[in-house]
Design a protein around this motif. Structure first.
Motif, PDB file in Angstrom:
ATOM      1  N   ASN A 149       0.835  -1.207   0.000  1.00  0.00           N
ATOM      2  CA  ASN A 149       0.000   0.000   0.000  1.00  0.00           C
ATOM      3  C   ASN A 149       0.862   1.247   0.000  1.00  0.00           C
ATOM      4  N   MET A 150       0.424   2.254  -0.717  1.00  0.00           N
ATOM      5  CA  MET A 150       1.038   3.580  -0.659  1.00  0.00           C
ATOM      6  C   MET A 150       0.011   4.514  -0.030  1.00  0.00           C
ATOM      7  N   ASN A 151       0.024   4.581   1.310  1.00  0.00           N
ATOM      8  CA  ASN A 151      -1.000   5.343   2.028  1.00  0.00           C
ATOM      9  C   ASN A 151      -0.818   6.842   1.864  1.00  0.00           C
ATOM     10  N   THR A 152       0.421   7.277   1.940  1.00  0.00           N
ATOM     11  CA  THR A 152       0.777   8.682   1.705  1.00  0.00           C
ATOM     12  C   THR A 152       2.131   8.654   0.996  1.00  0.00           C
ATOM     13  N   PRO A 153       2.616   9.798   0.508  1.00  0.00           N
ATOM     14  CA  PRO A 153       3.933   9.796  -0.136  1.00  0.00           C
ATOM     15  C   PRO A 153       5.051   9.251   0.742  1.00  0.00           C
ATOM     16  N   GLN A 154       4.867   9.303   2.090  1.00  0.00           N
ATOM     17  CA  GLN A 154       5.913   8.797   2.982  1.00  0.00           C
ATOM     18  C   GLN A 154       5.368   7.827   4.029  1.00  0.00           C
ATOM     19  N   GLN A 155       4.325   7.098   3.655  1.00  0.00           N
ATOM     20  CA  GLN A 155       3.844   6.004   4.507  1.00  0.00           C
ATOM     21  C   GLN A 155       3.560   4.810   3.588  1.00  0.00           C
ATOM     22  N   ILE A 156       4.527   3.913   3.530  1.00  0.00           N
ATOM     23  CA  ILE A 156       4.485   2.791   2.592  1.00  0.00           C
ATOM     24  C   ILE A 156       4.359   1.497   3.382  1.00  0.00           C
ATOM     25  N   VAL A 157       3.393   0.665   3.011  1.00  0.00           N
ATOM     26  CA  VAL A 157       3.166  -0.596   3.713  1.00  0.00           C
ATOM     27  C   VAL A 157       3.805  -1.741   2.944  1.00  0.00           C
ATOM     28  N   ILE A 158       4.559  -2.568   3.667  1.00  0.00           N
ATOM     29  CA  ILE A 158       5.184  -3.744   3.079  1.00  0.00           C
ATOM     30  C   ILE A 158       4.464  -5.004   3.572  1.00  0.00           C
ATOM     31  N   SER A 159       4.567  -6.085   2.794  1.00  0.00           N
ATOM     32  CA  SER A 159       3.807  -7.298   3.087  1.00  0.00           C
ATOM     33  C   SER A 159       4.642  -8.524   2.740  1.00  0.00           C
ATOM     34  N   GLY A 160       4.499  -9.592   3.535  1.00  0.00           N
ATOM     35  CA  GLY A 160       5.234 -10.827   3.276  1.00  0.00           C
ATOM     36  C   GLY A 160       5.054 -11.804   4.419  1.00  0.00           C
ATOM     37  N   TYR A 161       5.821 -12.882   4.409  1.00  0.00           N
ATOM     38  CA  TYR A 161       5.768 -13.824   5.523  1.00  0.00           C
ATOM     39  C   TYR A 161       6.228 -13.125   6.803  1.00  0.00           C
ATOM     40  N   LYS A 162       5.637 -13.532   7.926  1.00  0.00           N
ATOM     41  CA  LYS A 162       5.858 -12.800   9.177  1.00  0.00           C
ATOM     42  C   LYS A 162       7.342 -12.684   9.533  1.00  0.00           C
ATOM     43  N   GLU A 163       8.088 -13.792   9.397  1.00  0.00           N
ATOM     44  CA  GLU A 163       9.499 -13.742   9.762  1.00  0.00           C
ATOM     45  C   GLU A 163      10.282 -12.808   8.833  1.00  0.00           C
ATOM     46  N   ASP A 164       9.846 -12.745   7.570  1.00  0.00           N
ATOM     47  CA  ASP A 164      10.502 -11.841   6.623  1.00  0.00           C
ATOM     48  C   ASP A 164      10.162 -10.385   6.924  1.00  0.00           C
ATOM     49  N   ILE A 165       8.925 -10.148   7.357  1.00  0.00           N
ATOM     50  CA  ILE A 165       8.519  -8.788   7.745  1.00  0.00           C
ATOM     51  C   ILE A 165       9.320  -8.331   8.954  1.00  0.00           C
TER      52      ILE A 165
END
Length: 237
Positions: A149-165
């Protein structure tokens, strides 16, 4: 101009909707019938409430009833609606794309499918741009992580397996310019490559529904532009 924005997964809390279920007994009963359990009891159950297959229907119902209460008490109707992920279904409900029951059926299926993607996680990286987050992922060989997700120009959400996060979060916390890395209260790697199987099954399920014309423009999470009527199913999928 008035916009209504509906929250998504992660905003749930124990006891939500307590002031709404008695006010809308018919819709509450319909929700119980569709779900096969008491929505009111679910919203009191902290353990189930944080499980995706329960979180999504609970939020949809509470969001919908909150919307009805707000419009009844104020007489306001939004000029635009939007929602964070799951909340987009409430935005479409408010716009008349489908009725309360149809929306809940869609959300129930969505939650069931997404709950199968276990072991995932998400985190919001605050302080870096999309390009900077991409550079960090590349530099530290975090190839199993997707930008979700790109919530704002400087708030970016990353996603993946929990241990990788968790590994990625530790990396980002040491990067210059990062103000915070906030782990999200979700149980899956949503909005990532790991949802492909769920997407494919949901696309088949959604074909059985007929959507009505939108009475209010709904801003899409995918395009950040108003939904196009002919692209409703494709965009939701």
């Amino acid at each position: 101009m008035i916009s209504f924005v509906f929250p998504g997964q992660g905003s749930q809390k124990i006891g939500m909707g307590e002031d709404l279920f008695g006010r809308y007994p018919e819709l509450t009963a319909k929700a119980d019938h569709i779900l096969g359990y008491s929505i009111q009891e679910l919203c009191r159950d902290g353990e189930r409430l944080n499980q995706t297959q329960f979180t999504q229907p609970a939020l949809y119902v509470v969001n919908a009833l909150s919307y009805l209460k707000k419009t009844e008490e104020t007489g306001l109707k939004p000029d635009f609606t939007a929602g964070h992920s799951l909340g987009e279904y409430n935005a479409l409900y408010a716009s008349g794309a489908f009725d309360f029951e149809e929306g809940l059926q869609l959300v129930k299926k969505r939650g069931d499918l997404m709950s199968r993607a276990k072991g995932g996680g998400m985190a919001a990286v605050i302080g870096l741009t999309h390009e900077q987050v991409t550079d960090v992922l590349r530099e530290y060989h975090l190839h199993t992580i997707d930008i979700a997700n790109m919530n704002t120009p400087q708030q970016i959400v990353i996603s993946g397996y929990k241990e990788d996060i968790e590994k990625a979060a530790s990396v980002f916390e040491a990067v210059n310019g990062v103000k915070m890395v906030h782990r999200l209260n979700v149980s899956g790697a949503f909005h990532s490559r790991y949802m492909l199987e769920a997407k494919e099954e949901f696309s088949r399920f959604i074909e059985t529904f007929h959507f009505k014309p939108l009475s209010i423009p709904v801003i899409s999470n995918v395009t950040a532009r108003p939904y196009e009527q002919t692209e409703l199913k494709k965009t939701l999928t």
